[in-house]
Design an enzyme around this catalytic site. Structure first.
Site, PDB file in Angstrom:
ATOM      1  N   GLU A  89      -4.249   2.724 -11.098  1.00 34.82           N
ATOM      2  CA  GLU A  89      -3.083   1.907 -11.428  1.00 34.82           C
ATOM      3  C   GLU A  89      -2.800   0.859 -10.373  1.00 34.82           C
ATOM      4  OE1 GLU A  89      -0.747   5.821 -12.622  1.00 34.82           O
ATOM      5  OE2 GLU A  89       0.559   4.149 -12.106  1.00 34.82           O
ATOM      6  N   CYS A 330       3.990   4.833  -9.162  1.00 33.05           N
ATOM      7  CA  CYS A 330       2.537   4.749  -9.164  1.00 33.05           C
ATOM      8  C   CYS A 330       1.940   6.149  -9.268  1.00 33.05           C
ATOM      9  CB  CYS A 330       2.048   4.040  -7.921  1.00 33.05           C
ATOM     10  SG  CYS A 330       0.756   2.890  -8.327  1.00 33.05           S
TER      11      CYS A 330
END
Ligand code: SAH
Ligand code: SF4
Length: 341
Positions: A89, A330
């Protein structure tokens, strides 16, 4: 095949010398890729056809695939697929003062912090420097705007992948590369002491952030396994030495978990610990996940904690809850996706 994005300028210079070409070709390649956004060697007009062919056979210029993208007013969250199918990500944060990207440094993480989604899924592999550079290029191309700053705070422990992370920093910092100012690059670590020392010796003006999250060993060891290997007092010593050596202010990240580390006692203990140090504390609201029991601190706890630090003359800010509108700090996007498999 090696990716062209793994190469620092000096590595590429060495490569060209090794094949009997002029060193300055490396600068030209860098400028095509990072300044002109041309990724096809055959389109590089000052590179001969025969050299383009050679480069094309030796280097991959593949980028990443966007698997999913979530956008909101303040953030874009990207789930990227790497060339081997792994997922990582990166997050774009749109500040008033410019665009900032949070990049991942590993596929998963071995540090096993109990509150973290990235750590729940063990490390599959380190990211190469190129895997990290590509996250920036992909986002830059997607939004068609310049990136001002980069934080290495995505999935992974950057100091468990030290060399590649440092190569990445040098590639994006190069005046012939993306040219992100060193003062606009921050690396966040859970506290791997030997690497903090090493980082202090680099000839770079980049920033350091430490994920502290607790003001004593008992609590910190419960939250972060790394504390058993590198206890708090040694970590604080290492931070002090780093500050002395580099003269740079360090960011202390403190995640507020309801009724775990967010009471007045913890705030005072933290103030004692950081007294007189050139640091500033970033209080981070917790992004709840379905896999842990931890809860976000209520506003009253956060404000009380903040006020105590302020009163005790510690520089402190409360981080804007960037990820929340799209429900993901995240690590969470990848975790959701991997769970589905
Ligand atoms: N491994 C490094 C960098 C990646 S984690 C480190 O730990 O510093 C980046 C930051 O996100 C860390 O401060 C981490 O504690 C925090 N974090 C992890 N899970 C989170 C969550 N669910 N909500 C908010 N912050 C989180
Ligand atoms: Fe790894 Fe950082 Fe998550 Fe801890 S907080 S598990 S070190 S990514």
């Amino acid at each position: 095949m090696r990716s062209i994005f793994d190469y620092k300028l000096e590595d590429l210079e060495e490569y060209f010398e090794s094949i009997g070409e002029k060193k300055f070709k490396a600068r030209q390649i860098f400028e095509w890729i990072y300044k002109k956004h041309i990724y096809d060697f055959y389109e590089m007009s000052n590179i001969s056809k025969s050299l383009s062919e050679k480069l094309n056979n030796e280097f991959s210029t593949d980028l990443l695939t966007i698997k999913t993208k979530q956008t909101s007013k303040l953030t874009n969250k990207y789930l990227f697929e790497l060339d081997d199918g792994n997922l990582i990500e990166a997050v774009l944060m749109k500040h008033d003062y410019g665009m900032s990207i949070c990049v991942s440094s590993q596929v998963g993480c071995n540090m096993g912090c109990t509150f973290c989604e990235s750590g729940r899924l063990k490390k599959v592999r380190d990211l190469t420097a190129g895997d990290m550079v590509k996250q920036i290029i992909m986002i830059q191309e997607d939004i068609n705007e310049r990136i001002d700053s980069v934080v290495v705070m995505g999935i992974g422990e950057p100091f468990d992948n030290y060399k590649n992370v440092m190569d990445f920093v040098r590639i994006i910092n190069s005046p012939y590369g993306i040219e992100i100012g060193a003062r606009h690059i921050t690396i966040s670590t859970s506290g791997i002491i030997p690497m903090i020392e090493k980082y202090g010796d680099e000839d770079l003006q980049t920033n350091l952030a430490i994920s502290l999250h607790a003001p004593n060993n008992e609590l910190r060891s419960k939250l972060m396994g790394v504390n058993r290997a590198y206890p708090l007092e040694d970590l604080i010593d290492a931070i002090k030495k780093y500050i002395d050596k580099t003269n740079r202010r360090v960011t202390i990240e403190y995640l507020l978990l309801k009724d775990v580390n967010d009471d007045e006692k913890c705030a005072n203990e933290l103030a004692d610990l950081l007294k007189g140090m050139n640091v500033y504390v970033n209080l981070i609201p917790y992004n709840e996940t379905s896999h842990t029991e931890y809860k976000t601190s209520p506003k009253e706890h956060v404000m009380k904690f903040y006020d105590i630090l302020k009163k005790r003359k510690i520089n402190v800010t409360i981080r804007k809850k960037f990820g929340d509108e799209i429900d993901a700090a995240c690590g969470q996007l990848r975790a959701n996706e991997v769970n589905k498999l």
